[in-house]
Design a protein around this motif. Structure first.
Motif, PDB file in Angstrom:
ATOM      1  N   ALA A  22       0.830  -1.210   0.000  1.00  0.00           N
ATOM      2  CA  ALA A  22       0.000   0.000   0.000  1.00  0.00           C
ATOM      3  C   ALA A  22       0.864   1.260   0.000  1.00  0.00           C
ATOM      4  CB  ALA A  22      -0.933  -0.004   1.206  1.00  0.00           C
ATOM      5  N   GLU A  23       1.959   1.255   0.769  1.00  0.00           N
ATOM      6  CA  GLU A  23       2.841   2.424   0.804  1.00  0.00           C
ATOM      7  C   GLU A  23       3.511   2.641  -0.546  1.00  0.00           C
ATOM      8  OE1 GLU A  23       5.252   1.481   4.205  1.00  0.00           O
ATOM      9  OE2 GLU A  23       3.839   2.436   5.577  1.00  0.00           O
ATOM     10  N   TYR A  24       3.919   1.564  -1.199  1.00  0.00           N
ATOM     11  CA  TYR A  24       4.542   1.682  -2.516  1.00  0.00           C
ATOM     12  C   TYR A  24       3.536   2.239  -3.524  1.00  0.00           C
ATOM     13  CZ  TYR A  24       7.211   0.333  -6.687  1.00  0.00           C
ATOM     14  OH  TYR A  24       7.886   0.328  -7.877  1.00  0.00           O
ATOM     15  N   ALA A  25       2.315   1.723  -3.501  1.00  0.00           N
ATOM     16  CA  ALA A  25       1.287   2.221  -4.417  1.00  0.00           C
ATOM     17  C   ALA A  25       1.016   3.701  -4.159  1.00  0.00           C
ATOM     18  CB  ALA A  25       0.006   1.398  -4.273  1.00  0.00           C
ATOM     19  N   ARG A  26       0.962   4.108  -2.897  1.00  0.00           N
ATOM     20  CA  ARG A  26       0.731   5.513  -2.553  1.00  0.00           C
ATOM     21  C   ARG A  26       1.851   6.403  -3.102  1.00  0.00           C
ATOM     22  NH1 ARG A  26      -1.161   4.291   2.164  1.00  0.00           N
ATOM     23  NH2 ARG A  26       0.867   4.242   3.195  1.00  0.00           N
ATOM     24  N   ASP A  27       3.097   5.926  -2.999  1.00  0.00           N
ATOM     25  CA  ASP A  27       4.226   6.689  -3.546  1.00  0.00           C
ATOM     26  C   ASP A  27       4.112   6.806  -5.061  1.00  0.00           C
ATOM     27  OD1 ASP A  27       5.369   7.128  -1.054  1.00  0.00           O
ATOM     28  OD2 ASP A  27       6.791   5.461  -1.234  1.00  0.00           O
ATOM     29  N   LEU A  28       3.705   5.734  -5.718  1.00  0.00           N
ATOM     30  CA  LEU A  28       3.560   5.777  -7.175  1.00  0.00           C
ATOM     31  C   LEU A  28       2.463   6.751  -7.597  1.00  0.00           C
ATOM     32  CD1 LEU A  28       3.990   1.974  -8.018  1.00  0.00           C
ATOM     33  CD2 LEU A  28       5.639   3.836  -8.443  1.00  0.00           C
ATOM     34  N   VAL A  29       1.382   6.801  -6.834  1.00  0.00           N
ATOM     35  CA  VAL A  29       0.321   7.768  -7.127  1.00  0.00           C
ATOM     36  C   VAL A  29       0.861   9.185  -6.956  1.00  0.00           C
ATOM     37  CG1 VAL A  29      -1.900   8.683  -6.321  1.00  0.00           C
ATOM     38  CG2 VAL A  29      -1.597   6.211  -6.626  1.00  0.00           C
ATOM     39  N   ALA A  30       1.676   9.398  -5.920  1.00  0.00           N
ATOM     40  CA  ALA A  30       2.280  10.723  -5.707  1.00  0.00           C
ATOM     41  C   ALA A  30       3.179  11.120  -6.872  1.00  0.00           C
ATOM     42  CB  ALA A  30       3.073  10.742  -4.399  1.00  0.00           C
ATOM     43  N   LEU A 124      25.738  -1.733  -1.754  1.00  0.00           N
ATOM     44  CA  LEU A 124      24.362  -1.667  -1.274  1.00  0.00           C
ATOM     45  C   LEU A 124      23.714  -0.482  -1.966  1.00  0.00           C
ATOM     46  CD1 LEU A 124      22.215  -2.850   0.622  1.00  0.00           C
ATOM     47  CD2 LEU A 124      23.029  -1.261   2.391  1.00  0.00           C
ATOM     48  N   GLY A 125      22.670  -0.756  -2.718  1.00  0.00           N
ATOM     49  CA  GLY A 125      21.977   0.286  -3.455  1.00  0.00           C
ATOM     50  C   GLY A 125      20.575   0.499  -2.925  1.00  0.00           C
ATOM     51  N   LEU A 126      19.947   1.540  -3.417  1.00  0.00           N
ATOM     52  CA  LEU A 126      18.571   1.846  -3.056  1.00  0.00           C
ATOM     53  C   LEU A 126      18.027   2.853  -4.042  1.00  0.00           C
ATOM     54  CD1 LEU A 126      18.717   4.899  -1.638  1.00  0.00           C
ATOM     55  CD2 LEU A 126      19.611   3.562   0.244  1.00  0.00           C
ATOM     56  N   SER A 127      16.737   2.977  -4.070  1.00  0.00           N
ATOM     57  CA  SER A 127      16.077   4.013  -4.856  1.00  0.00           C
ATOM     58  C   SER A 127      15.372   4.940  -3.884  1.00  0.00           C
ATOM     59  CB  SER A 127      15.026   3.420  -5.803  1.00  0.00           C
ATOM     60  OG  SER A 127      15.633   2.726  -6.856  1.00  0.00           O
ATOM     61  N   VAL A 128      15.321   6.192  -4.248  1.00  0.00           N
ATOM     62  CA  VAL A 128      14.593   7.166  -3.434  1.00  0.00           C
ATOM     63  C   VAL A 128      13.780   8.035  -4.385  1.00  0.00           C
ATOM     64  CG1 VAL A 128      16.552   8.760  -3.338  1.00  0.00           C
ATOM     65  CG2 VAL A 128      14.773   8.910  -1.607  1.00  0.00           C
ATOM     66  N   PHE A 129      12.515   8.204  -4.069  1.00  0.00           N
ATOM     67  CA  PHE A 129      11.667   9.042  -4.898  1.00  0.00           C
ATOM     68  C   PHE A 129      12.134  10.491  -4.798  1.00  0.00           C
ATOM     69  CE2 PHE A 129       8.647   5.486  -4.143  1.00  0.00           C
ATOM     70  CZ  PHE A 129       8.459   5.128  -5.466  1.00  0.00           C
ATOM     71  N   GLY A 130      12.061  11.203  -5.893  1.00  0.00           N
ATOM     72  CA  GLY A 130      12.524  12.580  -5.941  1.00  0.00           C
ATOM     73  C   GLY A 130      11.857  13.484  -4.924  1.00  0.00           C
ATOM     74  N   PHE A 131      10.598  13.224  -4.598  1.00  0.00           N
ATOM     75  CA  PHE A 131       9.900  14.074  -3.643  1.00  0.00           C
ATOM     76  C   PHE A 131      10.325  13.824  -2.200  1.00  0.00           C
ATOM     77  CE2 PHE A 131       7.079  10.386  -4.319  1.00  0.00           C
ATOM     78  CZ  PHE A 131       6.925   9.935  -3.017  1.00  0.00           C
ATOM     79  N   ASN A 132      11.086  12.764  -1.961  1.00  0.00           N
ATOM     80  CA  ASN A 132      11.475  12.392  -0.602  1.00  0.00           C
ATOM     81  C   ASN A 132      12.835  13.021  -0.257  1.00  0.00           C
ATOM     82  OD1 ASN A 132      11.785  11.212   1.886  1.00  0.00           O
ATOM     83  ND2 ASN A 132      11.253   9.159   1.187  1.00  0.00           N
ATOM     84  N   THR A 147      23.483   7.498  -8.799  1.00  0.00           N
ATOM     85  CA  THR A 147      23.985   6.746  -9.946  1.00  0.00           C
ATOM     86  C   THR A 147      23.055   6.882 -11.152  1.00  0.00           C
ATOM     87  OG1 THR A 147      22.871   4.731  -9.185  1.00  0.00           O
ATOM     88  CG2 THR A 147      25.166   5.054  -8.510  1.00  0.00           C
ATOM     89  N   SER A 148      21.840   7.368 -10.930  1.00  0.00           N
ATOM     90  CA  SER A 148      20.882   7.511 -12.012  1.00  0.00           C
ATOM     91  C   SER A 148      19.839   8.530 -11.575  1.00  0.00           C
ATOM     92  CB  SER A 148      20.216   6.162 -12.294  1.00  0.00           C
ATOM     93  OG  SER A 148      19.173   6.308 -13.220  1.00  0.00           O
ATOM     94  N   VAL A 149      19.359   9.292 -12.514  1.00  0.00           N
ATOM     95  CA  VAL A 149      18.308  10.250 -12.227  1.00  0.00           C
ATOM     96  C   VAL A 149      17.253  10.114 -13.312  1.00  0.00           C
ATOM     97  CG1 VAL A 149      17.698  12.690 -12.027  1.00  0.00           C
ATOM     98  CG2 VAL A 149      19.887  11.877 -11.122  1.00  0.00           C
ATOM     99  N   LYS A 150      16.010   9.925 -12.910  1.00  0.00           N
ATOM    100  CA  LYS A 150      14.893   9.939 -13.844  1.00  0.00           C
ATOM    101  C   LYS A 150      14.207  11.282 -13.683  1.00  0.00           C
ATOM    102  CE  LYS A 150      13.563   5.080 -13.768  1.00  0.00           C
ATOM    103  NZ  LYS A 150      12.456   4.171 -13.472  1.00  0.00           N
ATOM    104  N   MET A 151      13.791  11.842 -14.782  1.00  0.00           N
ATOM    105  CA  MET A 151      13.091  13.125 -14.726  1.00  0.00           C
ATOM    106  C   MET A 151      11.815  13.015 -15.549  1.00  0.00           C
ATOM    107  SD  MET A 151      16.333  15.696 -15.013  1.00  0.00           S
ATOM    108  CE  MET A 151      15.492  17.136 -14.368  1.00  0.00           C
TER     109      MET A 151
END
Length: 169
Positions: A22-30, A124-132, A147-151
């Motif tokens: 649910a938290e992942y889906a909420r982030d995707l909606v954001a 050790l990698g991770l992804s972080v949403f731009g709004f966070n 290492t990567s930026v999506k815009m």
């Protein structure tokens, strides 16, 4: 601040899976996904990592426990999806909103690094949403590098007033 990681009790796994999905889906909606697409993506992601709907030996899910013995969040870590067995990934980390800003996430991340290192990880990698921005600042302060930026830009339909002056001439 003393923090420990406690393996998630198998009996609590279904509730954790629902919360994480649910938290992942909420982030995707954001990020602009439709609710339907966000839930589909979250369902597919969880089904890929936990095909039987239960924890697996290669995906570690922990409760984050504070110095008073209270559960203040969770951490999910495991090998990434590449062919490199030494590449690990923080799939998710959440510290309860009311507990943020106290060093709990920082300590949990350091414990995650130690856990991965003990299992042969060399990255050790991770992804972080731009709004966070808070999380991004934490990860950068711990030495994580971008290492990567999506815009993306949201394009709304142009109104008649917003058309270029030469359009339709």
């Amino acid at each position: 601040m003393p923090v420990t990681l406690r393996p998630l009790d198998a009996g609590h796994f279904p509730a954790w899976l629902d919360r994480s999905r649910a938290e992942y889906a909420r982030d995707l909606v954001a990020l602009g996904h439709t609710p339907e697409d966000a839930h589909r993506q979250a369902d597919e992601s969880m089904a890929h990592s936990f095909p039987s709907g239960a924890s697996t030996p290669d995906q570690a899910v922990f409760d984050v426990i504070d110095e008073d013995g209270e559960n203040v969040g969770y951490l999910w870590i495991g090998p990434d999806r590449s062919d490199d067995p030494g590449a690990w990934w923080v799939w998710d980390i959440v510290i309860d909103t009311a507990r943020r800003g106290r060093g709990l996430g920082r300590t949990a991340m350091l414990l995650a690094e130690e856990y991965a290192r003990e299992r042969g990880a060399h990255t050790l990698g991770l992804s972080v949403f731009g709004f966070n921005t808070g999380a991004r600042g934490l990860y950068e302060s711990l030495g994580y590098e971008t290492t990567s930026v999506k815009m993306r830009k949201s394009l709304t339909p142009a109104s008649d007033d917003a058309r270029p002056a030469d359009e339709g001439a």
